[in-house]
Motif scaffolding. Structure first.
Motif, PDB file in Angstrom:
ATOM      1  N   PRO A 128       0.833  -1.202   0.000  1.00  0.00           N
ATOM      2  CA  PRO A 128       0.000   0.000   0.000  1.00  0.00           C
ATOM      3  C   PRO A 128       0.867   1.251   0.000  1.00  0.00           C
ATOM      4  O   PRO A 128       1.925   1.293   0.621  1.00  0.00           O
ATOM      5  CB  PRO A 128      -0.782  -0.123   1.323  1.00  0.00           C
ATOM      6  N   GLU A 129       0.394   2.252  -0.720  1.00  0.00           N
ATOM      7  CA  GLU A 129       1.152   3.499  -0.805  1.00  0.00           C
ATOM      8  C   GLU A 129       1.144   4.227   0.533  1.00  0.00           C
ATOM      9  O   GLU A 129       0.115   4.317   1.209  1.00  0.00           O
ATOM     10  CB  GLU A 129       0.555   4.403  -1.881  1.00  0.00           C
ATOM     11  N   ASN A 130       2.301   4.735   0.940  1.00  0.00           N
ATOM     12  CA  ASN A 130       2.412   5.506   2.170  1.00  0.00           C
ATOM     13  C   ASN A 130       1.472   6.705   2.127  1.00  0.00           C
ATOM     14  O   ASN A 130       1.370   7.392   1.104  1.00  0.00           O
ATOM     15  CB  ASN A 130       3.865   5.950   2.340  1.00  0.00           C
ATOM     16  N   ALA A 172      -0.412  11.849  -0.246  1.00  0.00           N
ATOM     17  CA  ALA A 172      -0.830  13.234  -0.042  1.00  0.00           C
ATOM     18  C   ALA A 172       0.034  14.181  -0.864  1.00  0.00           C
ATOM     19  O   ALA A 172      -0.476  15.130  -1.486  1.00  0.00           O
ATOM     20  CB  ALA A 172      -0.751  13.596   1.438  1.00  0.00           C
ATOM     21  N   GLU A 173       1.328  13.933  -0.897  1.00  0.00           N
ATOM     22  CA  GLU A 173       2.233  14.779  -1.669  1.00  0.00           C
ATOM     23  C   GLU A 173       1.899  14.708  -3.158  1.00  0.00           C
ATOM     24  O   GLU A 173       1.927  15.733  -3.861  1.00  0.00           O
ATOM     25  CB  GLU A 173       3.688  14.338  -1.447  1.00  0.00           C
ATOM     26  N   ARG A 174       1.569  13.512  -3.653  1.00  0.00           N
ATOM     27  CA  ARG A 174       1.238  13.350  -5.065  1.00  0.00           C
ATOM     28  C   ARG A 174      -0.044  14.103  -5.422  1.00  0.00           C
ATOM     29  O   ARG A 174      -0.139  14.742  -6.471  1.00  0.00           O
ATOM     30  CB  ARG A 174       1.110  11.853  -5.392  1.00  0.00           C
ATOM     31  N   LEU A 176      -0.509  14.361   9.025  1.00  0.00           N
ATOM     32  CA  LEU A 176       0.802  13.706   8.980  1.00  0.00           C
ATOM     33  C   LEU A 176       1.557  13.828  10.298  1.00  0.00           C
ATOM     34  O   LEU A 176       2.738  13.522  10.357  1.00  0.00           O
ATOM     35  CB  LEU A 176       1.647  14.332   7.851  1.00  0.00           C
ATOM     36  N   GLU A 177       0.880  14.274  11.332  1.00  0.00           N
ATOM     37  CA  GLU A 177       1.564  14.469  12.622  1.00  0.00           C
ATOM     38  C   GLU A 177       2.022  13.142  13.193  1.00  0.00           C
ATOM     39  O   GLU A 177       1.375  12.107  12.998  1.00  0.00           O
ATOM     40  CB  GLU A 177       0.610  15.146  13.614  1.00  0.00           C
TER      41      GLU A 177
END
Length: 233
Positions: free
Chosen positions: A2-4, A9-11, A232-233
């Motif tokens: 699975p994608e991190n 989010a960055e993508r 992302l905390e």
């Protein structure tokens, strides 16, 4: 695998940034962003509840990138961590980040209806940080104090915004490069704030310490806001 979550989010934000700069906020939909990022529309809502939330997260990520760039460039400046270097590096960083430049200049073709959002009506952390930065320099008499702080900040803002405005309207035959315009902007601010006497070694060290504290503090604040907004905390 699975994608991190953070990578995903960055993508998505990369895709949003490209589309908003190209089409403007009002014409960019979640569907457009999902398609460009190669994710399902519902996946975006796992990160942000609304399109406005996504854009605010994007702005905060842009500010983190801007301050990271400024901090690194000031650290690598042979002249050291000075007021002149800070202003010049901030000006150059804004030029290289069209989304933040559009927000700074209130470019309605880019930000559109989002201009009414509270986030864009607040004074950005960078501007508040700059005000504290100049105040700290004044407290130690490292800059002139015959003008009050409000007057100095007004001139600083006028010079900074004038840098962008002039670049937009200057006839082509008289136009200067962005790097040169940034240097002239910094030179104007530095001369306006110069106290008229040379700094000794201890005072130069104090300026560098205050500068480093301003850059590190502003970057930390912006990063915390971005991570909170993006889960992302």
């Amino acid at each position: 695998m699975p994608e991190n979550r953070g990578v995903r989010a960055e993508r998505v934000l990369d895709a949003a940034a490209e589309l908003i700069v190209r089409w403007g906020y009002d014409k960019t939909t979640i569907e457009d962003i999902a398609r460009a990022a190669g994710v399902a529309k519902g996946t975006i809502y796992l990160h942000w509840k609304t399109r406005e939330d996504l854009f605010i997260a994007l702005l905060r990520r842009e500010r983190v990138a801007l301050m990271t760039d400024v901090q690194q460039r000031v650290a690598g400046d042979p002249a050291g961590a000075t007021l002149r270097s800070v202003i010049e590096k901030i000006a150059v960083a804004y030029v290289r980040r069209p989304l933040l430049k559009a927000v700074l200049l209130r470019d309605m073709e880019v930000i559109g209806k989002l201009s009414r959002q509270r986030e864009l009506q607040r004074t950005p952390k960078l501007q508040r940080g700059l005000a504290r930065y100049v105040a700290d320099l004044r407290d130690l008499k490292l800059v002139r104090t015959d003008l009050d702080l409000h007057a100095q900040l007004a001139v600083l803002s006028a010079v900074f915004l004038g840098f962008f405005g002039t670049a937009a309207v200057m006839p082509a035959e008289y136009a200067l490069g962005e790097e040169q315009m940034a240097a002239l902007s910094a030179e104007t601010v530095a001369r306006m704030l110069d106290r008229g006497t040379a700094l000794d070694d201890g005072e130069r060290t104090a300026v560098a310490d205050i500068t480093d504290r301003f850059l590190a503090g502003t970057l930390a604040e912006e990063r915390a806001k971005y991570e909170q907004m993006s889960g992302l905390e």
